[in-house]
Write a protein that holds these residues in place. Sequence first.
Motif, PDB file in Angstrom:
ATOM      1  N   LYS A 135       0.852  -1.189   0.000  1.00 19.77           N
ATOM      2  CA  LYS A 135       0.000   0.000   0.000  1.00 19.77           C
ATOM      3  C   LYS A 135       0.890   1.241   0.000  1.00 19.77           C
ATOM      4  N   TYR A 176      -1.490   5.988   1.996  1.00 21.53           N
ATOM      5  CA  TYR A 176      -2.348   5.379   3.011  1.00 21.53           C
ATOM      6  C   TYR A 176      -1.872   5.724   4.431  1.00 21.53           C
ATOM      7  N   TRP A 182      -1.602  -8.541   8.152  1.00 22.23           N
ATOM      8  CA  TRP A 182      -2.733  -8.535   7.216  1.00 22.23           C
ATOM      9  C   TRP A 182      -3.276  -9.965   7.025  1.00 22.23           C
ATOM     10  N   ARG A 226      -7.054 -11.127   7.758  1.00 22.13           N
ATOM     11  CA  ARG A 226      -7.907 -11.561   6.645  1.00 22.13           C
ATOM     12  C   ARG A 226      -8.448 -12.970   6.915  1.00 22.13           C
ATOM     13  N   ARG A 277      -0.223   2.056  -4.852  1.00 21.90           N
ATOM     14  CA  ARG A 277       0.768   1.125  -4.320  1.00 21.90           C
ATOM     15  C   ARG A 277       2.168   1.703  -4.476  1.00 21.90           C
ATOM     16  N   ARG A 281      -5.768  -8.135  -2.175  1.00 19.85           N
ATOM     17  CA  ARG A 281      -6.292  -7.034  -1.354  1.00 19.85           C
ATOM     18  C   ARG A 281      -7.662  -6.563  -1.838  1.00 19.85           C
ATOM     19  N   CYS A 307     -11.572  -5.929  -2.051  1.00 22.07           N
ATOM     20  CA  CYS A 307     -12.470  -5.597  -0.946  1.00 22.07           C
ATOM     21  C   CYS A 307     -13.049  -6.859  -0.321  1.00 22.07           C
TER      22      CYS A 307
HETATM   23  C1  HEM Z   1     -19.753  -0.008  -2.418  1.00 21.60           C
HETATM   24  C2  HEM Z   1     -19.086  -0.349  -1.363  1.00 21.60           C
HETATM   25  C3  HEM Z   1     -17.603  -0.603  -1.303  1.00 21.60           C
HETATM   26  C4  HEM Z   1     -16.606  -0.244  -2.173  1.00 21.60           C
HETATM   27  C5  HEM Z   1     -16.722   0.548  -3.457  1.00 21.60           C
HETATM   28  C6  HEM Z   1     -15.360  -0.767  -1.623  1.00 21.60           C
HETATM   29  C7  HEM Z   1     -14.119  -0.647  -2.255  1.00 21.60           C
HETATM   30  C8  HEM Z   1     -12.960  -1.220  -1.788  1.00 21.60           C
HETATM   31  C9  HEM Z   1     -11.691  -1.245  -2.510  1.00 21.60           C
HETATM   32  C10 HEM Z   1     -11.435  -0.667  -3.891  1.00 21.60           C
HETATM   33  C11 HEM Z   1     -10.793  -1.887  -1.724  1.00 21.60           C
HETATM   34  C12 HEM Z   1      -9.323  -2.169  -2.071  1.00 21.60           C
HETATM   35  C13 HEM Z   1      -8.419  -1.038  -1.674  1.00 21.60           C
HETATM   36  C14 HEM Z   1      -6.987  -1.285  -2.127  1.00 21.60           C
HETATM   37  O1  HEM Z   1      -6.705  -2.240  -2.841  1.00 21.60           O
HETATM   38  O2  HEM Z   1      -6.114  -0.473  -1.772  1.00 21.60           O
HETATM   39  C15 HEM Z   1     -11.474  -2.248  -0.493  1.00 21.60           C
HETATM   40  C16 HEM Z   1     -10.885  -2.894   0.556  1.00 21.60           C
HETATM   41  C17 HEM Z   1     -11.538  -3.202   1.724  1.00 21.60           C
HETATM   42  N1  HEM Z   1     -12.886  -3.040   1.985  1.00 21.60           N
HETATM   43 FE1  HEM Z   1     -14.278  -2.324   0.738  1.00 21.60          FE
HETATM   44  N2  HEM Z   1     -15.629  -1.381  -0.440  1.00 21.60           N
HETATM   45  C18 HEM Z   1     -16.985  -1.331  -0.208  1.00 21.60           C
HETATM   46  C19 HEM Z   1     -17.679  -1.869   0.851  1.00 21.60           C
HETATM   47  C20 HEM Z   1     -17.097  -2.509   1.920  1.00 21.60           C
HETATM   48  C21 HEM Z   1     -17.806  -3.125   3.024  1.00 21.60           C
HETATM   49  C22 HEM Z   1     -19.320  -3.217   3.127  1.00 21.60           C
HETATM   50  C23 HEM Z   1     -16.852  -3.588   3.889  1.00 21.60           C
HETATM   51  C24 HEM Z   1     -17.011  -4.307   5.201  1.00 21.60           C
HETATM   52  C25 HEM Z   1     -18.122  -4.555   5.807  1.00 21.60           C
HETATM   53  C26 HEM Z   1     -15.555  -3.264   3.323  1.00 21.60           C
HETATM   54  C27 HEM Z   1     -14.335  -3.531   3.921  1.00 21.60           C
HETATM   55  C28 HEM Z   1     -13.122  -3.466   3.261  1.00 21.60           C
HETATM   56  C29 HEM Z   1     -11.869  -3.919   3.879  1.00 21.60           C
HETATM   57  C30 HEM Z   1     -11.682  -4.441   5.276  1.00 21.60           C
HETATM   58  C31 HEM Z   1     -10.873  -3.763   2.895  1.00 21.60           C
HETATM   59  C32 HEM Z   1      -9.404  -4.151   3.004  1.00 21.60           C
HETATM   60  C33 HEM Z   1      -9.269  -5.568   2.496  1.00 21.60           C
HETATM   61  C34 HEM Z   1      -7.847  -6.105   2.516  1.00 21.60           C
HETATM   62  O3  HEM Z   1      -6.910  -5.368   2.249  1.00 21.60           O
HETATM   63  O4  HEM Z   1      -7.721  -7.291   2.804  1.00 21.60           O
HETATM   64  N3  HEM Z   1     -15.736  -2.625   2.134  1.00 21.60           N
HETATM   65  N4  HEM Z   1     -12.794  -1.836  -0.567  1.00 21.60           N
END
Ligand code: HEM
Length: 435
Positions: A75, A79, A98, A102, A318, A381, A383
């Motif tokens: 990242k 960030y 992480w 996860r 990144r 990574r 979502c």
């Molecule tokens: C329309 C709704 C959402 C969008 C557009 C979205 C978008 C994203 C994106 C693009 C990432 C990746 C970021 C990266 O690669 O740097 C991400 C990661 C993440 N999102 Fe979402 N998200 C949404 C809803 C949610 C919801 C509902 C949750 C949890 C209840 C959530 C929890 C997370 C978490 C914890 C990560 C980090 C995952 C990891 O790195 O393992 N997101 N999200």
Amino acid sequence: MALVTGGSVAGPGAVEAARWWMRMMRDPLATYGALGRRYGDTVRVPFGVGRALYVLSRPEHAEHVLVANQDNYVKAFTYRPLRAVIGEGLLTSEGDTWRRHRRVVGPVFAQRHVVGFAPQIVETAVAAVERWPDGVMLDAAGELRRLTLDVVGRALFGSELAGEAGRTGRSLETLQRGAVIGTFLPGATAKRGLYQRVPGLGGAIGQLDGLVQRVIRGSSGGELLNLLREGGEFSDAELRDEVLTLLLAGHETTAASLAWTFVLLSRYPAARERLEGEVDEVLGGRDPRADDVDRLPWTRAVLSEAMRIYPPAWTIERDAVDGDDIAGVRVPAGSTIAVPPYLLHRNTDIWPNPEGFQPERFMGEQQRHRYAYLPFGGGRRICVGAGFAMLEAILVLATVSRTHRLDLAPGVPVRGRAEITLRPAGPVPMRVSRR
Ligand code: HEM
């Protein structure tokens, strides 16, 4: 003005770049857009000594960075402010931390499990809609934030959070503004303690900490919280970071995508009529259930298209550990790479008439490159909440559209504000009426 190339990459020279960075601090979204229009889909913007930001907006670039060679990327430094505030949760941690997070959180969001949240989502949406007085102007963005925070609170944490939405929304606004400025502080100074001392920001962080404490202490359980606790794998600090991460990541983006969806539907009546027709036909006057979701293809397409035009996670960034060749773009070690969904989703080679709201793009068989559309990111990574978010957004959109219509106040422009997320700037006045 001369174009300076780093390898074969177009972009401004050092002096000109300073101006672009100033613009970036003021309005990152417009600046990314302007960079793309000026230099194309592969842009290099130098900063510091010998470093550069590469803004890459072809699907092959995204696939390479997020998937094919993801081991070479962490990242980005951008960030850092978020990490300083929300700590080492799933969104901001790296490596073993992480992986451990996860492993614990992932199974809650597996698709077969997520459908079990549908009744709570629909119940929460029905209750929200019933509170709306007929024919009255409401702030749709605020109402939807309240709804999505309530859903996350009840479904994941067994807590009642709707009453906290106003203050939480204001804290997040403050935090996001602080994060953009904090990005440009030297790394060593970007610590939580510093942010806490900044007037306004300190209060926002305190409010969010209080929210997390109330969730952890007061909740009646909630499946996710139980899991985070029971594994015995998390220290108190880790538990706090993960709860804060999931509270914020779990509601802010979904609220933004729903707000944009209702704005677009109000502007495109034919798409809205088709949506209402689909909802009426499939539901026949009852509330939606999880097994309806696959029978609501237009409803899904409407949401997908809204997230194409306004991806709540508008940029993904990144840092390269080693030098790399990203689909023909050579980047040295330490470079920062942005693969912004906002630009990918407007690449005219893939998306003709990119500003036009055309949900048909997401109906039927799709021939596009797999990484031409990235609202939820990609690779490991990706979502973790994507399935939950889509289920929630489709159920909320169907529940609201079954009985109500939201119309934008005439003559009120809705502008986007992009910091960590892309959301409508300020309140979105919409008139709510019963259909
Ligand atoms: C329309 C709704 C959402 C969008 C557009 C979205 C978008 C994203 C994106 C693009 C990432 C990746 C970021 C990266 O690669 O740097 C991400 C990661 C993440 N999102 Fe979402 N998200 C949404 C809803 C949610 C919801 C509902 C949750 C949890 C209840 C959530 C929890 C997370 C978490 C914890 C990560 C980090 C995952 C990891 O790195 O393992 N997101 N999200």
